[in-house]
Design an enzyme around this catalytic site. Structure first.
Site, PDB file in Angstrom:
ATOM      1  N   ASP A  75      23.435  -8.282   8.264  1.00 33.44           N
ATOM      2  CA  ASP A  75      22.889  -9.191   9.130  1.00 33.44           C
ATOM      3  C   ASP A  75      21.978 -10.179   8.808  1.00 33.44           C
ATOM      4  OD1 ASP A  75      21.285  -6.959   8.466  1.00 33.44           O
ATOM      5  OD2 ASP A  75      19.806  -7.220  10.035  1.00 33.44           O
ATOM      6  N   ASP A 105      20.208 -14.634   1.713  1.00 31.33           N
ATOM      7  CA  ASP A 105      19.612 -13.318   2.275  1.00 31.33           C
ATOM      8  C   ASP A 105      20.669 -12.681   3.220  1.00 31.33           C
ATOM      9  OD1 ASP A 105      18.127 -10.992   3.270  1.00 31.33           O
ATOM     10  OD2 ASP A 105      16.677 -12.435   4.383  1.00 31.33           O
ATOM     11  N   GLU A 137      19.426  -4.838   8.934  1.00 27.73           N
ATOM     12  CA  GLU A 137      18.172  -4.816   7.893  1.00 27.73           C
ATOM     13  C   GLU A 137      17.108  -5.425   8.353  1.00 27.73           C
ATOM     14  OE1 GLU A 137      15.398  -5.917   4.587  1.00 27.73           O
ATOM     15  OE2 GLU A 137      16.764  -7.107   5.990  1.00 27.73           O
ATOM     16  N   GLU A 138      17.435  -6.511   9.072  1.00 29.09           N
ATOM     17  CA  GLU A 138      16.222  -7.526   9.316  1.00 29.09           C
ATOM     18  C   GLU A 138      15.281  -7.094  10.478  1.00 29.09           C
ATOM     19  OE1 GLU A 138      15.584  -9.865   7.680  1.00 29.09           O
ATOM     20  OE2 GLU A 138      17.351 -10.769   6.458  1.00 29.09           O
ATOM     21  N   GLU A 165      18.906  -7.996  -2.736  1.00 28.84           N
ATOM     22  CA  GLU A 165      18.264  -9.051  -2.107  1.00 28.84           C
ATOM     23  C   GLU A 165      17.605 -10.151  -3.136  1.00 28.84           C
ATOM     24  OE1 GLU A 165      16.832  -9.306   0.779  1.00 28.84           O
ATOM     25  OE2 GLU A 165      17.486  -7.305   1.839  1.00 28.84           O
ATOM     26  N   HIS A 359      15.381 -16.893   5.593  1.00 27.57           N
ATOM     27  CA  HIS A 359      14.659 -17.042   6.979  1.00 27.57           C
ATOM     28  C   HIS A 359      14.405 -18.121   7.408  1.00 27.57           C
ATOM     29  CE1 HIS A 359      13.565 -12.443   7.141  1.00 27.57           C
ATOM     30  NE2 HIS A 359      14.923 -12.597   6.349  1.00 27.57           N
TER      31      HIS A 359
HETATM   32 ZN   LIG Z   1      17.440  -9.361   3.201  1.00 29.23          ZN
END
Ligand SMILES: [Zn+2]
Length: 386
Positions: A75, A105, A137-138, A165, A359
């Site tokens: 995700d 990511d 995960e997020e 990561e 992000h």
């Molecule tokens: Zn991540």
């Protein structure tokens, strides 16, 4: 085709699946499953309760225990296209970088693993090599939590997990946990002139928050000797509080959104036990003496375990040997690593790209980072060759 070109080709496909945490990841999982089964992997797929998301656990080499897990979440966080130079879900190469949501990511790592799968498959491996692709995960590591349970129930006991990561291919051996809660207070509304005839939810919530802040101070004294975190202790924080309707009305409801970032699991237990006792022995009896329907309920939004730094770590030994890193660091962000560790699997974080690009609009991965990741995976392949 060389491995790097193959990796970018796969990454372009992965980025094109808009796997924002709120949405389905099934198409991406189906694509990865096809590549892995073509390589001869044994696959195990499991869906979440909604059926819209799936984890994929693939094994190359021998079955059984003692394997190495390469883990990545599928995700991504949402992207606002108006803030991007090019479409977030179309991989774009500019200079020595590949741009797109999830490139660092952490679809870059997944692409490298998928590109290498046929190479692992044609090598006679002495230990199993697993690829774990997870969802959500997020928003709380729900997929990895389910997957760790599933592999344990299936009787598979991997020895090592490498979570890819973005660490710039540096080795990360520890992070704090991230526990998030919403506590709801239900009281009894009434006229502001007669506070004793109602149960003021805002006032009880304030007492609860005040107890939490006292605990925050006490946690400072519990910082483990030699803690490398900044700050070195477990923190608590109240991020949002809302309740009541008007100045002259006794507040009937209030909610408190708070978090805790434990440096050690005992601290989380310490906070929960203390708050639970305070609620049961002090707050609830006082509230219910006026209105038996009063209540205090805490909802767990997510409890992501920390990754504890340990003296002996097979995962650290392996990844340091593969990357030539002579030290391992700790980071402030949470990952799936703590979940694997709490299942008894030696866990470490090492992956391509920088968390500084995660992000954000114009997220990218440097092509050199993908090359370094492929090199690590190829060394892992040689190491596992029987
Ligand atoms: Zn991540």
């Amino acid at each position: 085709m060389d491995m790097l070109a193959r990796t970018s080709e796969i990454l372009a496909r992965l980025v094109a699946f808009p796997t924002v945490s709120a949405d389905s990841n099934l198409e991406l999982i189906a694509y990865a499953a096809d590549l892995l089964s073509d390589a001869g992997a044994t696959l195990s797929l499991s869906r979440d309760a909604s059926g819209a998301k799936a984890n994929l656990f693939a094994t190359l080499g021998p079955a059984g225990d003692g394997g190495i897990v390469l883990s990545g979440h599928t995700d991504v966080v949402p992207a606002d296209a108006s803030e991007w130079t090019s479409d977030p879900y179309t991989l774009a190469e500019r200079g020595d970088r590949l741009y797109g949501r999830g490139t660092c990511d952490m679809k870059g790592f997944i692409a490298a693993c998928l590109a290498m799968a046929p190479r692992f498959a044609e090598t006679r491996l002495a230990r199993p090599l697993h690829l774990a692709l997870t969802y959500d995960e997020e928003i709380g590591c729900f997929g990895a939590r389910a997957l760790v349970g599933e592999i344990a129930r299936a009787g598979i006991r991997p020895a090592v997990a490498i979570i890819g990561e973005p660490t710039g291919m540096g080795v990360i051996e520890g992070h704090k946990g991230c526990y998030e809660y919403t506590t709801e207070f239900t009281g009894l509304e009434g006229h502001g002139s007669q506070p004793d005839k109602g149960v003021n939810a805002v006032e009880y919530a304030t007492r609860y928050v005040s107890r939490l802040l006292d605990l925050g101070e006490r946690l400072k004294a519990r910082a483990p000797a030699g803690s490398r975190f900044d700050p070195p202790w477990t923190t608590v924080q109240v991020g949002r509080m809302s309740g009541g309707t008007a100045r002259n009305v006794i507040a009937g409801a209030c909610s408190v959104e708070w978090e805790m970032r434990p440096v050690q699991p005992e601290d989380a237990a310490f906070v929960k036990t203390d708050l639970g006792d305070y609620v049961d022995r002090v707050l609830l009896p006082a509230m219910r003496a006026v209105s038996p329907a009063s209540g205090i309920v805490t909802h767990v939004v997510g409890e992501v375990e920390g990754l504890q730094v340990v003296d002996e770590s097979e995962a650290r030994d392996i990844v340091c040997a593969l990357t030539g890193c002579d030290h391992a660091d700790v980071v402030p962000f949470g990952t799936e690593a703590g979940l694997f560790q709490s299942a008894g699997i030696s866990s470490i974080i090492c992956g391509p790209g920088s968390i500084a690009q995660a992000h954000k609009p114009d997220e990218f991965i440097a092509i050199g980072q993908l090359a370094a990741c492929l090199e690590m995976l190829d060394k892992l392949r040689s190491r596992l060759a029987g």
